[in-house]
Scaffold this motif. Sequence first.
Motif, PDB file in Angstrom:
ATOM      1  N   GLY A 117       0.926  -1.206   0.001  1.00 41.54           N
ATOM      2  CA  GLY A 117      -0.037  -0.056   0.070  1.00 41.54           C
ATOM      3  C   GLY A 117       1.024   1.250   0.039  1.00 41.54           C
ATOM      4  N   SER A 118       2.075   1.152  -0.138  1.00 37.34           N
ATOM      5  CA  SER A 118       3.098   2.420  -0.287  1.00 37.34           C
ATOM      6  C   SER A 118       2.900   2.807  -1.623  1.00 37.34           C
ATOM      7  CB  SER A 118       4.449   1.875   0.175  1.00 37.34           C
ATOM      8  OG  SER A 118       5.025   1.095  -0.912  1.00 37.34           O
ATOM      9  N   ASP A 119       3.870   3.856  -1.629  1.00 34.69           N
ATOM     10  CA  ASP A 119       4.099   4.535  -3.008  1.00 34.69           C
ATOM     11  C   ASP A 119       5.135   4.098  -3.915  1.00 34.69           C
ATOM     12  OD1 ASP A 119       2.549   7.929  -3.026  1.00 34.69           O
ATOM     13  OD2 ASP A 119       2.411   6.479  -1.342  1.00 34.69           O
ATOM     14  N   LEU A 120       5.815   3.038  -3.193  1.00 33.18           N
ATOM     15  CA  LEU A 120       6.767   2.306  -3.973  1.00 33.18           C
ATOM     16  C   LEU A 120       6.311   0.987  -4.703  1.00 33.18           C
ATOM     17  CD1 LEU A 120       8.141   3.537  -1.204  1.00 33.18           C
ATOM     18  CD2 LEU A 120      10.263   2.424  -2.333  1.00 33.18           C
ATOM     19  N   SER A 121       6.825   0.666  -5.848  1.00 33.84           N
ATOM     20  CA  SER A 121       6.286  -0.441  -6.502  1.00 33.84           C
ATOM     21  C   SER A 121       7.433  -1.438  -6.304  1.00 33.84           C
ATOM     22  CB  SER A 121       6.205  -0.327  -7.910  1.00 33.84           C
ATOM     23  OG  SER A 121       7.413   0.144  -8.635  1.00 33.84           O
ATOM     24  N   TYR A 122       7.040  -2.608  -6.626  1.00 30.76           N
ATOM     25  CA  TYR A 122       8.198  -3.807  -6.600  1.00 30.76           C
ATOM     26  C   TYR A 122       9.367  -3.433  -7.641  1.00 30.76           C
ATOM     27  CZ  TYR A 122       4.935  -6.466  -3.632  1.00 30.76           C
ATOM     28  OH  TYR A 122       3.931  -6.878  -2.759  1.00 30.76           O
ATOM     29  N   GLU A 123       9.066  -2.912  -8.656  1.00 28.92           N
ATOM     30  CA  GLU A 123       9.846  -2.435  -9.585  1.00 28.92           C
ATOM     31  C   GLU A 123      10.666  -1.443  -9.136  1.00 28.92           C
ATOM     32  OE1 GLU A 123       9.083  -1.987 -14.246  1.00 28.92           O
ATOM     33  OE2 GLU A 123       8.189  -0.573 -13.080  1.00 28.92           O
ATOM     34  N   ASP A 124      10.393  -0.632  -7.983  1.00 23.73           N
ATOM     35  CA  ASP A 124      11.274   0.530  -7.694  1.00 23.73           C
ATOM     36  C   ASP A 124      12.271  -0.290  -6.718  1.00 23.73           C
ATOM     37  OD1 ASP A 124      10.056   2.756  -8.756  1.00 23.73           O
ATOM     38  OD2 ASP A 124       8.470   2.792  -7.234  1.00 23.73           O
ATOM     39  N   TYR A 164      12.221   3.819 -15.262  1.00 18.61           N
ATOM     40  CA  TYR A 164      11.624   5.221 -15.803  1.00 18.61           C
ATOM     41  C   TYR A 164      12.675   5.807 -16.990  1.00 18.61           C
ATOM     42  CZ  TYR A 164       9.440   4.798 -11.306  1.00 18.61           C
ATOM     43  OH  TYR A 164       8.603   4.226 -10.421  1.00 18.61           O
ATOM     44  N   GLN A 165      11.818   6.038 -18.179  1.00 22.72           N
ATOM     45  CA  GLN A 165      12.626   6.611 -19.252  1.00 22.72           C
ATOM     46  C   GLN A 165      13.226   7.860 -19.284  1.00 22.72           C
ATOM     47  OE1 GLN A 165      13.013   4.628 -22.071  1.00 22.72           O
ATOM     48  NE2 GLN A 165      12.562   3.067 -20.731  1.00 22.72           N
ATOM     49  N   LYS A 166      12.782   8.697 -18.172  1.00 17.40           N
ATOM     50  CA  LYS A 166      13.320  10.048 -17.966  1.00 17.40           C
ATOM     51  C   LYS A 166      13.161  10.459 -16.591  1.00 17.40           C
ATOM     52  CE  LYS A 166      12.669  14.886 -19.274  1.00 17.40           C
ATOM     53  NZ  LYS A 166      11.555  15.844 -20.332  1.00 17.40           N
ATOM     54  N   ARG A 167      14.199  11.028 -16.137  1.00 17.06           N
ATOM     55  CA  ARG A 167      14.352  11.661 -14.742  1.00 17.06           C
ATOM     56  C   ARG A 167      14.896  13.139 -14.665  1.00 17.06           C
ATOM     57  NH1 ARG A 167      15.752   6.336 -11.555  1.00 17.06           N
ATOM     58  NH2 ARG A 167      15.801   7.545  -9.740  1.00 17.06           N
ATOM     59  N   LYS A 168      14.366  13.897 -14.022  1.00 19.40           N
ATOM     60  CA  LYS A 168      14.889  15.041 -13.578  1.00 19.40           C
ATOM     61  C   LYS A 168      15.379  15.169 -12.297  1.00 19.40           C
ATOM     62  CE  LYS A 168      13.802  20.175 -14.041  1.00 19.40           C
ATOM     63  NZ  LYS A 168      12.713  20.898 -14.242  1.00 19.40           N
ATOM     64  N   THR A 169      16.400  15.579 -12.043  1.00 13.28           N
ATOM     65  CA  THR A 169      17.305  15.211 -10.705  1.00 13.28           C
ATOM     66  C   THR A 169      17.881  16.665 -10.280  1.00 13.28           C
ATOM     67  OG1 THR A 169      18.665  13.925  -9.211  1.00 13.28           O
ATOM     68  CG2 THR A 169      19.350  14.280 -11.592  1.00 13.28           C
ATOM     69  N   TYR A 184       9.722  10.054 -14.881  1.00 12.57           N
ATOM     70  CA  TYR A 184       8.652  10.141 -15.918  1.00 12.57           C
ATOM     71  C   TYR A 184       8.650   8.745 -16.501  1.00 12.57           C
ATOM     72  CZ  TYR A 184       8.966  15.316 -15.231  1.00 12.57           C
ATOM     73  OH  TYR A 184       9.259  16.478 -14.680  1.00 12.57           O
ATOM     74  N   ALA A 185       7.414   8.603 -17.185  1.00 15.03           N
ATOM     75  CA  ALA A 185       6.993   7.741 -18.045  1.00 15.03           C
ATOM     76  C   ALA A 185       7.620   8.167 -19.565  1.00 15.03           C
ATOM     77  CB  ALA A 185       5.592   7.223 -18.195  1.00 15.03           C
ATOM     78  N   LYS A 186       7.561   7.113 -20.182  1.00 15.43           N
ATOM     79  CA  LYS A 186       7.999   7.229 -21.955  1.00 15.43           C
ATOM     80  C   LYS A 186       7.325   8.187 -22.578  1.00 15.43           C
ATOM     81  CE  LYS A 186       9.926   4.425 -25.543  1.00 15.43           C
ATOM     82  NZ  LYS A 186      10.209   2.968 -25.980  1.00 15.43           N
ATOM     83  N   SER A 187       5.889   8.062 -22.126  1.00 14.09           N
ATOM     84  CA  SER A 187       5.030   9.300 -22.924  1.00 14.09           C
ATOM     85  C   SER A 187       5.242  10.735 -22.365  1.00 14.09           C
ATOM     86  CB  SER A 187       3.714   8.842 -22.333  1.00 14.09           C
ATOM     87  OG  SER A 187       3.408   9.040 -21.025  1.00 14.09           O
ATOM     88  N   GLY A 188       6.217  10.960 -21.294  1.00 14.76           N
ATOM     89  CA  GLY A 188       6.458  12.211 -20.865  1.00 14.76           C
ATOM     90  C   GLY A 188       5.583  12.629 -19.581  1.00 14.76           C
ATOM     91  N   GLN A 189       4.756  11.667 -19.104  1.00 15.45           N
ATOM     92  CA  GLN A 189       3.907  11.754 -17.922  1.00 15.45           C
ATOM     93  C   GLN A 189       4.594  11.685 -16.384  1.00 15.45           C
ATOM     94  OE1 GLN A 189       0.747   9.087 -17.301  1.00 15.45           O
ATOM     95  NE2 GLN A 189      -0.453  10.228 -16.063  1.00 15.45           N
ATOM     96  N   LEU A 190       4.538  12.733 -15.854  1.00 17.12           N
ATOM     97  CA  LEU A 190       5.187  12.487 -14.703  1.00 17.12           C
ATOM     98  C   LEU A 190       4.460  11.531 -13.614  1.00 17.12           C
ATOM     99  CD1 LEU A 190       7.148  13.782 -12.405  1.00 17.12           C
ATOM    100  CD2 LEU A 190       5.158  15.257 -11.606  1.00 17.12           C
ATOM    101  N   LEU A 191       5.436  10.516 -13.099  1.00 13.22           N
ATOM    102  CA  LEU A 191       4.699   9.435 -12.188  1.00 13.22           C
ATOM    103  C   LEU A 191       4.988   9.678 -10.853  1.00 13.22           C
ATOM    104  CD1 LEU A 191       5.766   6.513 -14.600  1.00 13.22           C
ATOM    105  CD2 LEU A 191       3.536   7.523 -14.701  1.00 13.22           C
ATOM    106  N   LYS A 192       6.322  10.060 -10.293  1.00 14.09           N
ATOM    107  CA  LYS A 192       6.568  10.041  -9.110  1.00 14.09           C
ATOM    108  C   LYS A 192       7.463  11.233  -8.689  1.00 14.09           C
ATOM    109  CE  LYS A 192       5.880   5.179  -8.154  1.00 14.09           C
ATOM    110  NZ  LYS A 192       6.356   3.920  -7.731  1.00 14.09           N
ATOM    111  N   GLN A 193       7.440  11.711  -7.479  1.00  7.44           N
ATOM    112  CA  GLN A 193       8.354  12.841  -6.951  1.00  7.44           C
ATOM    113  C   GLN A 193       8.935  11.959  -5.830  1.00  7.44           C
ATOM    114  OE1 GLN A 193       5.501  16.081  -6.470  1.00  7.44           O
ATOM    115  NE2 GLN A 193       6.357  16.935  -8.475  1.00  7.44           N
ATOM    116  N   ILE A 194      10.280  12.332  -5.685  1.00  7.05           N
ATOM    117  CA  ILE A 194      11.070  11.896  -4.596  1.00  7.05           C
ATOM    118  C   ILE A 194      11.775  12.942  -4.185  1.00  7.05           C
ATOM    119  CG2 ILE A 194      12.876  10.394  -4.014  1.00  7.05           C
ATOM    120  CD1 ILE A 194      12.276   8.602  -6.404  1.00  7.05           C
ATOM    121  N   THR A 195      11.874  13.242  -2.850  1.00  4.90           N
ATOM    122  CA  THR A 195      12.653  14.219  -1.855  1.00  4.90           C
ATOM    123  C   THR A 195      13.432  13.577  -0.795  1.00  4.90           C
ATOM    124  OG1 THR A 195      10.694  15.790  -2.011  1.00  4.90           O
ATOM    125  CG2 THR A 195      12.157  16.176  -0.468  1.00  4.90           C
TER     126      THR A 195
END
Length: 248
Positions: A117-124, A164-169, A184-195
């Motif tokens: 139930g967290s914001d992390l996936s098994y993939e993460d 994730y196909q793209k990251r901004k860090t 970001y996903a390959k489509s350019g959609q923002l998926l997750k934010q990490i702080t």
Amino acid sequence: MRNYMKILALMLLVSFNLIGQSQFTAEEILQKVDENMSSNSTITESKMVIHGRRNTREVVSKGYAEGNEKAFTEYLAPDREKGTKMLKLEDKLWIYNPSTDRTIQLSGHMLRQSVMGSDLSYEDLMEDRKLTEIYDAQITGEEVMDNRKCWVLELNATVEDASYQKRKTWVDQERFVPLKEELYAKSGQLLKQITMKNIEKIDGRWYPKNVNYKDVLKEGEGTDFIVLDIQFNPEIPEYIFNKASLKR
């Protein structure tokens, strides 16, 4: 005098441009980030604080990792999760549930499911490759974050199987550790934010002990991943990374 003023103005302009340029290339910055964030092996005691819409709950675990291909995690609390174990070997993931005494293997799209139930996936959790192994980087600017000067890097995947196909860090210019990331996903959609917060020097490296993962497609304040204790490059017995350890 007029020529002197022109020369002085030119010198000031050159100096200003040099100040604005990084003394490091994007690849060198990313390499230094890897040196802080990656190691040959780790043993980590951690707590996930999952902020749901109605309540907040905590999950405590102990994890072992060796390179990018071997990882084992045992959940210690709360009671409902205690004894649950996960084993990763290369691109395969097994989960043992003590309440049913069953082991299941996750693959494909199932790896994108939420972990407890967290914001992390098994993939993460499975993605532990060095950034330099899967991304090209370029410096797109500089910003101040938490009163610290940061380079802003854009990372684009060079491999097909990147989570994730793209990251901004945003990378701290002094400590070479990310303070914020957008995934970001390959489509350019923002998926997750990490702080990243509570940056401490551990065994000669800067490392964030509190990381907030926020799935932007979900409501809530995200999930805090809090490092209680971490060892870098310890010797880990080989039996840990064995399917028999799931039921041991």
